[in-house]
Write an enzyme that holds these catalytic residues in place. Structure first.
Site, short mmCIF file in Angstrom:
data_model
loop_
_atom_site.label_atom_id
_atom_site.label_comp_id
_atom_site.label_asym_id
_atom_site.label_seq_id
_atom_site.Cartn_x
_atom_site.Cartn_y
_atom_site.Cartn_z
N PHE A 40 0.88 -1.08 0.01
CA PHE A 40 -0.06 -0.03 0.03
C PHE A 40 0.92 1.27 0.01
O PHE A 40 1.55 1.40 1.01
CB PHE A 40 -0.85 -0.06 1.29
CG PHE A 40 -1.80 1.05 1.32
CD1 PHE A 40 -1.65 2.28 2.24
CD2 PHE A 40 -3.03 1.16 0.94
CE1 PHE A 40 -2.48 3.18 2.28
CE2 PHE A 40 -3.89 1.92 1.05
CZ PHE A 40 -3.60 3.30 1.65
N LEU A 83 1.27 5.07 0.04
CA LEU A 83 0.70 6.42 0.11
C LEU A 83 2.09 7.49 0.57
O LEU A 83 2.05 8.54 0.13
CB LEU A 83 -0.29 6.36 1.51
CG LEU A 83 -0.90 7.63 1.92
CD1 LEU A 83 -1.50 8.37 0.93
CD2 LEU A 83 -1.67 7.50 3.16
N GLY A 95 3.89 12.40 5.53
CA GLY A 95 3.67 11.31 6.33
C GLY A 95 2.46 11.40 7.04
O GLY A 95 1.50 10.89 6.55
N GLN A 127 12.53 -5.55 31.84
CA GLN A 127 13.11 -5.32 33.06
C GLN A 127 12.86 -6.69 34.06
O GLN A 127 13.81 -6.60 34.91
CB GLN A 127 12.04 -4.27 33.57
CG GLN A 127 12.45 -3.62 34.90
CD GLN A 127 13.59 -2.65 34.87
OE1 GLN A 127 14.22 -2.54 33.64
NE2 GLN A 127 14.35 -2.47 35.82
N GLU A 145 1.43 3.30 9.96
CA GLU A 145 -0.23 3.11 10.02
C GLU A 145 -0.74 4.32 10.69
O GLU A 145 -1.82 4.18 11.10
CB GLU A 145 -0.45 1.97 10.67
CG GLU A 145 0.12 0.49 9.97
CD GLU A 145 -0.66 0.12 8.79
OE1 GLU A 145 -0.07 -0.24 7.97
OE2 GLU A 145 -2.02 0.17 8.90
N GLU A 191 -0.26 9.84 17.49
CA GLU A 191 -0.71 11.35 17.64
C GLU A 191 -1.83 11.58 16.41
O GLU A 191 -2.89 12.28 16.85
CB GLU A 191 0.30 12.30 17.25
CG GLU A 191 1.40 12.64 18.23
CD GLU A 191 2.31 11.31 18.43
OE1 GLU A 191 2.73 10.66 17.24
OE2 GLU A 191 2.32 10.83 19.71
#
Lengths: 258, 388, 347
Positions: B123, B125, B131, B337, B364, B368
């Site tokens: 795909f 784009l 971005g 950890q 993907e 944000e």
């Protein structure tokens, strides 16, 4: 060619732990699977089907949940599935189970081969194959590892006291497949969905097969469970290599590992 | 309200889990080191229908819907993120665009071989300058008679190095902007002018090839317009939307693997005379991980059900991706950890899982962007249009 | 008292039952190069004990004209031995053997018929049990009697031997059982025991329907490490390539596979596929022999489900010893040499 394959649904032994000290059996994970040797038998049937064309009919004698085992058999490539299930059949003993299975197999259209798993991973039982063969009047090949059709006869590599030998038998015959035989393929995803959504599982009851309650009464009783002693860990010995080798071999013999 | 998985999906899960454990897991380390998911694995997966899980059987798919696809991604994500990424980019967005907006002829010609795993999809784009600001793409498709001439380059394309068929977003009318000016095309990578450019050297998912795709005056026939002419934005939004659900599922698998390994280690490792699982701090870590994983599991599978039953799911898909990527990162970091210094060693898988997980918060659609999607959807219901 | 009055006192059923009673314990024997197999001897010893408790005879069954073996059965506890002879009983085949034994059982009416749980016993017992609609207990690891019921108590393994169950058939007769070789104690032979060896001839036995073509020379494919029953593992402590070779040979002799720890991998003695542990394979063998392995947790996590762990290490404080069924403080290479020698000696 028509091949009947008897499969048994069992509780996955991987999900069961035995606490020897507390003398109890714990079911940590309750998952039902097809008995591994029966799955090997199914695979053997499917390989014959792939190579020579055959109709594969899967049968299972069990609780209603055995429907899932049969769906898995259909997803793997079986053409038909029959579930023999009935409240009256709950708790029947191994000899009676063989009689019920034999009658169900006789009810199918005549089969060239009857395949079963050699051993049940939960009970350790391995007499069903021989009983079925006798009840059905068929020659038997036990502990089979690989099967191939050679003209009119079936050639089988089988284990005899752990060693592989080759035998030949003309169908109709009963073959008990060893859990050491090649494991089953993965079922194709679309077949998995279709096995549940499009295909059917015939259900036969004890009555359908003409059994009365009296005939199904169990004749074998359990007198309880015995647990092996706990593993004793941390036992350390020291000495000359030959002596140590002797001690090691003694332990192996005691544990029946050699 | 019945939360049980229908039986056929339980068997499907079991098959995929066995396949993942027996065929993929033993190769995971090598896949990372050699930077390639072997073709053999893709072939085996394809033979079982795993390259086209959500697509209808009439187009060569498994017919298992989004639910089945999430199960696949969870189980594969549990053992090898690189493999999950290869399959995810192929099925979840590359072929998915064609499934969502393709004509019956396009589905027959392109979706079928993709669903069967005979060809690999990607795909395309993202570009160097586009971005998160996806609408700023500059790849041009200029009309030439009945065809279009495609020129431009795409960046960070998953499966770029191995793709046969690519769903490409290009500008067809610069004056119209994203609404009306972008069109989606189905491009065959063996056409004249298509090439693979720079292959990225990544922190993680190194078995998944990510590269530049260069289109140098590629002639694209009008039959390969995907979806409505000028409505490419809609096509790619729809595709990315649904892709997020299964990405959440893959993250769920990774988080689950981290938890299982943490438990295994906590039981086995003794310090100060007892297994570390007897330390409250470890118990809390395990409890926190398990709780988040349960929440993510419910979110992912409920969203998959919404997709399969035709309900609006955009907000929930974004939540799957947002929460999934963060839960996976937290759980895997926690696992490192718990393992202590061994968790840092390349001998074990934990450090690879840690490197593999990080990308999920970025690709993907960055987390944000996901937050903006979620907030916009909530506010839209409140009658407020968030300005882009 | 006349019979009719007796009958009315006892009840007709009981009379019929008394007439048709199943009695005696039979042992179907197997012979190897040196006479009876050890398992057959042990079976006879057990049968003798049970027969004493029930007050009945022990009868042995052998196929073919095996006078010496017949006498041997007597010395181990049989009262009578039947040598079944006839066309088709020369070498093993299911159809004639089952038929001959079935006819013998029909006429002799034993209450218990014992076999070894070998392929021989496994081929015959289930078919005979089906023919007689009788119970069969397989792979027994112990036998006993319920004297009140005059019934066999069979201890059979469940879940691959993780626990055992005691089974009994209160009414159905005969009772068939196959016994796991090597579980019963070795009995004493009494060469002065008195008994009879009888030849029994059977004609018209059905022909074999399965043809034995011969041994299968290629052998079976090796199971993957994860499914191997026996694993011999080398660690750094095995010293050198020679030690690794000894381990490999031992694995072969035991019907198992070679594996190793991280240390062995680093030394180049094993391949990645043979690595056991967190970074390698998790295995669950019945037997795991760790040679020169210290017991680091990365290794131990790979063998948590071993049934029997034997560890050989020169360091008495090696971490592996608390987890081992048997810990041997010695040089691994030397012990491997000794083990190979002992096994090659045919002991």
């Amino acid at each position: 060619m028509r091949i009947a394959v008897a499969v048994k649904q069992i509780l996955d032994p991987e999900g069961i732990t035995v606490n020897r000290r507390r003398e109890r059996i714990f079911i940590n994970r309750e998952e039902r699977i097809i008995n591994p040797a029966d799955k090997c038998a199914l695979e053997a049937a499917l390989r014959l089907k792939d190579a020579h064309g055959a109709e594969v009919i899967a049968l299972s004698l069990g609780r209603p949940s055995a429907d899932d085992a049969l769906r898995e058999a259909l997803a793997l490539g079986a053409d038909q599935a029959v579930l023999i299930s009935d409240k009256a059949l709950a708790g029947i003993d191994a000899p009676t189970a063989a009689v019920v299975l034999a009658r169900a197999i006789e009810r199918l259209a005549p089969c060239d081969l009857v395949l079963v798993g050699q051993t049940a991973a939960d009970t350790g039982g391995d007499q069903t194959a021989g009983r079925l063969a006798e009840l059905l009047g068929l020659p038997q090949v036990l502990h089979a590892v690989t099967l191939s059709l050679d003209g009119e006869r079936l050639k089988v590599v089988r284990l005899w006291d752990g060693r592989p030998i080759m035998v030949a038998v003309a169908p109709p015959a009963l073959i008990a497949v060893s859990p050491l035989a090649p494991p089953a393929r993965y079922p194709h995803g679309a077949r998995i969905l279709n096995a549940y959504r499009q295909m059917g599982v015939s259900v036969w009851t004890a009555g359908d097969l003409g059994f009365t309650a009296e005939e199904l009464r169990p004749n074998i009783e359990s007198r309880g469970q015995v647990f092996p002693p706990e593993r004793e860990l941390g036992n350390v010995i020291e000495g000359a290599p030959e002596q140590m080798a002797g001690e090691i071999l003694a332990l192996l013999r005691q544990r029946r590992l050699i | 309200m019945d939360f049980t998985l229908p039986k056929e999906y339980e068997l499907l899960r079991r098959m995929i889990r066995d396949f993942a454990r027996q065929e993929v897991a033993p190769l995971a380390k090598r896949i990372d080191i050699e930077e390639e998911v072997p073709r053999e694995i893709i072939r085996k997966a394809a033979e079982l229908g795993m390259m086209g899980v959500p697509f209808p059987q009439e187009y060569g798919g498994m017919g298992a819907g989004e639910l089945g696809y999430c199960i696949l991604m969870e189980e594969i994500g549990r053992v090898c993120t690189s493999t999950a990424t290869v399959i995810g980019a192929h099925t979840g967005i590359g072929a998915m665009a064609i499934y969502l907006d393709g004509t019956p002829e396009q589905k027959k010609k392109y979706l079928t071989p993709l669903a069967r795993g005979e060809k690999i999809a990607a795909f395309a784009l993202t570009e160097a300058n586009a971005g998160s600001d996806a609408a700023a793409i500059r790849t041009r498709a200029v009309r030439d008679g009945d065809d279009f001439i495609l020129t431009g380059s795409k960046m960070f394309i998953t499966n770029g190095p191995i793709a046969d068929i690519v769903s490409v977003m290009a500008v067809t009318d610069p004056s119209l902007g994203p609404r009306g000016g972008i069109t989606a095309f189905i491009v065959e990578m063996d056409w004249k002018g298509c090439s693979v450019g720079k292959v990225e050297d990544k922190m993680g998912i190194r078995g998944s090839g990510t590269s530049e795709l260069v289109f140098d005056e590629v002639r694209v026939p009008k039959e390969n317009i995907l979806g409505q002419f000028g409505a490419g934005f809609v096509t790619f939004m729809k595709t990315l939307d649904v892709g997020r659900v299964s990405l959440g599922a893959a993250c769920l698998g990774g988080a689950q693997a981290a938890l299982e390994r943490s438990i295994q280690w906590a039981k086995a490792r003794s310090q100060f005379g007892k297994a570390i699982v007897h330390n409250q701090s470890i118990q809390w870590m395990i409890a926190n991980m398990a709780t988040e994983i349960e929440a993510l599991r419910s979110l992912v599978y409920r969203t998959a059900w919404m997709v399969d039953t035709g309900q609006p799911f955009t907000r929930y898909a974004a939540m799957c991706k947002l929460y999934g990527s963060e839960v996976a990162s937290r759980c895997i970091s926690q696992a490192v950890q718990i393992y202590g210094a061994l968790g840092y060693s390349r001998d074990l898988e934990i450090e690879r899982m840690f490197r593999d997980a990080r990308i999920a918060e970025i690709f993907e659609g960055t987390n944000e962007i996901q937050r903006i999607v979620i907030a916009s959807d909530i506010m839209r219901q409140e009658g407020v249009r968030i300005s882009p | 008292m006349d019979l009719d009055f007796l009958q009315s006192l006892m009840g007709g059923e009981e009379m019929a039952a008394a007439e048709a009673a199943y009695q005696d314990i039979w042992v179907v024997g197997e012979v190897s190069g040196e006479g009876l197999t050890p398992a057959t001897r042990a079976l006879l010893g057990k049968a003798r004990d049970m027969a004493n408790a029930l007050g009945v005879y022990v009868k042995g069954i052998l196929f073919g004209a095996q006078e010496a073996a017949g006498s041997e059965m007597i010395s181990y506890g049989a009262d009578t031995v039947y040598l079944l002879e006839g066309v088709g009983l020369g070498s093993f085949a299911v159809e004639p053997y089952v038929e001959a034994l079935a006819r013998q059982i029909e006429s002799g009416r034993p209450e218990i018929v014992l076999f070894n749980a070998t392929s021989f016993g496994g081929e015959l017992a289930p078919r005979l049990a089906a023919r007689f609609r009788a119970p069969l207990f397989t792979h027994c690891i112990d036998l006993g009697v319920d004297e009140a019921l005059r019934a066999l108590l069979a201890t059979v393994p469940r879940l691959g031997g993780e626990y055992y169950e005691i089974l009994v058939s209160p009414t159905l007769r005969p009772q068939f059982a196959t016994v796991e070789p090597g579980v019963l104690p070795a009995p004493f032979a009494d060469p002065y025991r008195y008994g009879s060896v009888e030849h029994v001839s059977y004609d018209d036995l059905p022909p074999a329907r399965v043809e034995v073509l011969g041994p299968f020379p290629e052998g079976l494919p090796e199971p993957p490490l994860s499914r191997s029953r026996v694993i011999v593992c080398v660690g750094r402590g095995v010293g050198d390539e020679e030690g690794v070779e000894l381990a490999r040979r031992l694995a072969e002799r035991l019907g198992g596979r070679l594996a190793g720890t991280r240390g062995a991998l680093d030394e180049g003695w094993i391949s990645e596929e043979q690595l056991i542990g967190m970074a390698g394979q998790t295995v669950r063998p019945a037997l795991y022999i760790a040679c020169g392995a210290a017991g680091a947790i990365q290794h131990m996590l790979g063998i948590a489900r071993t049934e029997c762990l034997i560890a050989i290490n020169t360091d008495p404080k090696a971490e592996i010893f608390p987890y081992a069924d048997l810990g041997v403080v010695a040089d691994a290479k030397a012990v491997l040499e000794a083990l190979n020698a002992a096994l090659a000696g045919g002991s």
